[in-house]
Write an enzyme that holds these catalytic residues in place. Structure first.
Site, PDB file in Angstrom:
ATOM      1  N   GLU A  54       0.921  -1.228  -0.043  1.00 48.97           N
ATOM      2  CA  GLU A  54      -0.096   0.008  -0.076  1.00 48.97           C
ATOM      3  C   GLU A  54       0.785   1.442  -0.095  1.00 48.97           C
ATOM      4  OE1 GLU A  54      -0.021  -2.419   2.186  1.00 48.97           O
ATOM      5  OE2 GLU A  54      -2.047  -3.379   1.889  1.00 48.97           O
ATOM      6  N   SER A  56      13.555 -43.036 -12.421  1.00 47.83           N
ATOM      7  CA  SER A  56      12.509 -42.302 -12.815  1.00 47.83           C
ATOM      8  C   SER A  56      13.116 -40.824 -13.509  1.00 47.83           C
ATOM      9  CB  SER A  56      11.907 -41.904 -11.408  1.00 47.83           C
ATOM     10  OG  SER A  56      12.741 -41.208 -10.696  1.00 47.83           O
ATOM     11  N   THR A 115      13.523 -42.526  -1.538  1.00 50.90           N
ATOM     12  CA  THR A 115      13.932 -41.620  -2.804  1.00 50.90           C
ATOM     13  C   THR A 115      15.042 -40.998  -2.708  1.00 50.90           C
ATOM     14  OG1 THR A 115      11.599 -41.062  -3.116  1.00 50.90           O
ATOM     15  CG2 THR A 115      13.220 -39.305  -3.933  1.00 50.90           C
ATOM     16  N   ASP A 173      17.262 -41.999  -5.987  1.00 56.05           N
ATOM     17  CA  ASP A 173      17.418 -40.652  -6.832  1.00 56.05           C
ATOM     18  C   ASP A 173      18.644 -39.892  -6.664  1.00 56.05           C
ATOM     19  OD1 ASP A 173      15.096 -41.810  -7.919  1.00 56.05           O
ATOM     20  OD2 ASP A 173      13.869 -40.119  -7.292  1.00 56.05           O
ATOM     21  N   LEU A 226      16.884 -31.463  -5.012  1.00 53.76           N
ATOM     22  CA  LEU A 226      15.773 -30.758  -4.519  1.00 53.76           C
ATOM     23  C   LEU A 226      16.056 -29.104  -4.264  1.00 53.76           C
ATOM     24  CD1 LEU A 226      14.722 -33.439  -1.844  1.00 53.76           C
ATOM     25  CD2 LEU A 226      13.930 -33.148  -3.981  1.00 53.76           C
ATOM     26  N   LEU A 230       5.225 -43.098   0.839  1.00 56.91           N
ATOM     27  CA  LEU A 230       5.107 -41.830   2.050  1.00 56.91           C
ATOM     28  C   LEU A 230       3.778 -40.909   1.427  1.00 56.91           C
ATOM     29  CD1 LEU A 230       6.169 -40.466   4.321  1.00 56.91           C
ATOM     30  CD2 LEU A 230       7.836 -39.377   2.907  1.00 56.91           C
ATOM     31  N   ALA A 231       3.726 -40.952   0.131  1.00 59.16           N
ATOM     32  CA  ALA A 231       2.331 -39.937  -0.171  1.00 59.16           C
ATOM     33  C   ALA A 231       1.198 -40.473   0.332  1.00 59.16           C
ATOM     34  CB  ALA A 231       2.534 -39.918  -1.617  1.00 59.16           C
TER      35      ALA A 231
END
Ligand SMILES: NC(=O)C1=CN([C@@H]2O[C@H](COP(=O)(O)OP(=O)(O)OC[C@H]3O[C@@H](n4cnc5c(N)ncnc54)[C@H](OP(=O)(O)O)[C@@H]3O)[C@@H](O)[C@H]2O)C=CC1
Ligand SMILES: Nc1c(N[C@@H]2O[C@H](COP(=O)(O)O)[C@@H](O)[C@H]2O)[nH]c(=O)[nH]c1=O
Length: 592
Positions: free
Chosen positions: A82, A207, A235, A239, A243, A332-333
């Protein structure tokens, strides 16, 4: 003040509900709606940077609906939206209308949104939604109305289908804050990349990559909007992810690994903490030797009695985290969805088929037997990104999360003037907590004398404190760092630069830092609580209470999770409080 204004001022906030049917012709209504949407669009520009604050945007329109000023909050501690819009519009503010996606949070003080709008002569303010935090909700609306400004809130004073739509865009921009306030856990998004046949990896667990480069670029953006990114131990093993948000210049989320077994590799990208912090959440007692090893690499290890998504989210909620991105695999999901901690899903669908009976899928076992048990997403959107399709939606309707209009008793509760002397402990940490202004991140610039006897302005106490780690060190790198911290765009950025340099280049830190740091902090705090009368009275009003900085991590300045911290910030504030109380009682006794 006109009689009607004085009357408006005395009415409780809920009187807004009685005014909703007041005439508002449809063309001005459409204009209101389009400017509120623009304010929401502006607010969204700094998603991720303002955490834990909301995203604020402001549009000022004058004359025949002409935009004369715009602004958005860039980061915590920077100029309010503002104030920027008022500065851009200048004299054109007089009798103009200001559009805000959300009610401002701070309405006490000189440089806040409310005083900027009032001083500039704004006649009417249209607000998309009320502030979601209970202790702030309604305060700014009340403050504006009591200054004679007409305030219209979408969904209360302005009602129609298009107004509902504009309100939704305001809710979406600040969904993390709205959801955090209502669910007492951080806002969590589950994101995955899936082939057309519903797999997130081949049967061997490979993946990279399912989704396209363009989609992964979008994921990088999503990371930049989040406070933390979570994966599971498997993971990490499969992988070896990084991240990080790689879009450059963006906010970097903390990386979190949830591992029950601690069967984690000794070498992994996530253990390089030179740029970004990593936390491993595990079960109490799991592989203590690896825990020690990781701690020696700068990884923070947190033990839970029973590792599960809800406890982990409650922990991060207490630490003040606003939004979390889950980039884990299906097991985990599933556990996170079953624990009801996931609020939104982002599914990237790639036009590829990989087959594989045992190939992992995005969500593991949820125990559903019938399609009637399916979780239906709400407010679903579809977007093509390169060759992929992004489907996203909420697990609960966003509209149900609209913050309620405060009741009269709530209004009394949030009146800072009625803040009683309380015994016991007052804990503060994040700037939006009820005593959040005690935090060093609170957006209150200070002026402190430099070595030449000149007053120098610092954006926040945090800027001053972090920069003084490198003060007067005869090395150009230290001087550069001092300046970089001084001009950091937010206290978060100042802290990040200061801490990182202290860790990476301890030789640049002034040699007497450990002995002078309390004095440095005291000087900054004294300046802050002397300059702002409302902060001074808030501090003095806590007399009789123990002040504790509720930081679970900082065991020097904060109180720690279970009171194990030294709480030097709380102690300094209590010392200042005694000094201010001493001064005021001395001046009452001796008014000369
Ligand atoms: N395409 C995509 O978007 C993605 C694909 N993947 C792929 O998915 C596969 C891994 O999937 P998955 O093993 O499901 O993923 P995760 O490793 O992400 O999650 C499972 C692991 O999380 C830990 N964990 C902690 N608490 C729990 C809990 N309450 N419930 C379940 N697990 C918990 C365990 O680690 P521990 O065993 O250490 O105790 C468990 O093995 C890999 O092949 C990876 O490449 C992964 C992420 C995204
Ligand atoms: N395979 C896959 C994803 N996988 C997720 O991304 C992580 C790797 O991140 P990074 O090391 O930072 O590039 C990985 O561990 C998993 O969480 N994401 C996607 O957007 N698309 C993909 O095809």
């Amino acid at each position: 003040m006109a009689a009607s204004m004085a009357r408006a001022c005395m009415l409780p906030i809920i009187c807004g509900a009685n005014r909703r049917f007041k005439s508002n012709n449809s063309s001005s209504h459409a204009i209101d709606v389009s400017f509120i949407k623009r304010a929401a669009e502006l607010a969204d520009k700094s998603a991720g940077f303002t955490s834990p604050h909301p995203n604020f945007g402001c549009v000022i329109a004058a004359g025949a609906a002409k935009v004369v000023g715009e602004g958005y909050l860039y980061a915590v501690g920077t100029t309010p939206a503002e104030v920027q819009a008022v500065e851009a519009a200048g004299a054109l503010c007089r009798d103009a209308t200001a559009y805000l996606n959300m009610e401002p949070g701070d309405c006490h003080g000189e440089h806040t949104a409310v005083s900027a709008l009032v001083k500039a002569g704004i006649k009417r303010v249209v607000i998309g939604m009320r502030h979601p935090s209970e202790h702030l909700r309604g305060s700014a609306i009340q403050a504006l109305r009591s200054e004679g400004v007409q305030v219209d809130v979408l969904g209360e004073d302005l009602q129609s289908d298009v107004a509902e739509e504009a309100l939704k865009s305001c809710l979406l921009v600040n969904a993390p804050l709205v959801i955090r306030a209502s669910s007492q856990v951080p806002y969590s998004v589950l994101k995955y990349a899936m082939t057309l046949d519903g797999k997130i990896a081949t049967s061997s667990g490979h993946s990279s990559w399912i989704s396209s480069k363009e989609s992964r670029c979008r994921v990088s953006e999503l990371r930049g909007r989040s406070d933390a990114v979570i994966v599971g131990g498997n993971t990490v093993r499969k992988d070896n992810p990084r991240l990080t948000a790689r879009n450059g210049g963006g906010h970097m989320p903390v990386r979190v690994v949830m591992s029950v077994s601690m069967d984690l590799p000794e070498v992994a990208h996530l253990w390089d903490t030179s740029e970004v912090h990593t936390i491993v959440a595990t079960q109490r007692g799991a592989r203590r030797s690896l825990q020690k090893f990781l701690a020696s690499k700068g990884v923070e290890v947190i033990e839970f009695d029973f590792l599960n998504p809800r406890d982990v989210m409650e922990y991060f909620y207490e630490c003040g985290y606003l939004s979390i991105l889950w980039e884990c695999g299906g097991s985990l999901a599933a556990s996170a969805i079953s624990s009801s901690v996931i609020h939104k899903v982002y599914a990237f669908l790639a036009p590829k088929i990989i087959g594989g009976k045992g190939a992992p899928t995005p969500v593991g076992e949820l125990g559903m037997m019938e399609m009637t048990q399916a979780l239906n997403l709400h407010d679903v959107t579809f977007e093509q990104i390169g060759p992929d399709m992004l489907i996203s939606g909420f697990l609960q309707p966003i509209h149900d999360l609209r913050p309620a209009i405060p009741s009269v008793s709530e209004t009394t509760k949030i009146d800072p003037a009625l803040n009683p002397y309380e015994s016991g402990i007052i804990s503060f940490y994040k700037t939006w907590d009820p005593y959040g202004s005690f935090s060093n991140f609170s957006p209150h610039p200070i002026q402190v004398l430099d070595e030449n006897g000149n007053y120098v302005t610092w954006s926040t106490v945090e800027h001053y404190y972090q920069a003084h780690k490198f003060y007067a060190v005869q090395d150009p790198a230290a001087q550069e760092c001092f300046q970089a911290i001084k001009s950091a765009k937010s206290p978060e950025e100042a802290a990040r630069i200061g801490r990182k340099m202290q860790r990476q280049r301890p030789d640049l830190v002034r040699p007497d830092w450990e002995t002078v740091k309390i004095d440095v902090m005291y000087r900054a705090l004294k300046a802050k609580f002397s300059i702002y009368p409302h902060l001074n009275s808030m501090l003095v009003s806590t007399a009789g209470s123990v002040l504790v900085e509720g930081s679970p991590h900082d065991l020097f300045w904060g109180g720690g999770r279970e009171g194990e911290g030294l709480n030097y910030l709380g102690r300094l504030l209590m010392q200042l409080r005694s000094e201010f109380l001493g001064e005021s009682s001395a001046s009452t006794k001796n008014p000369s």
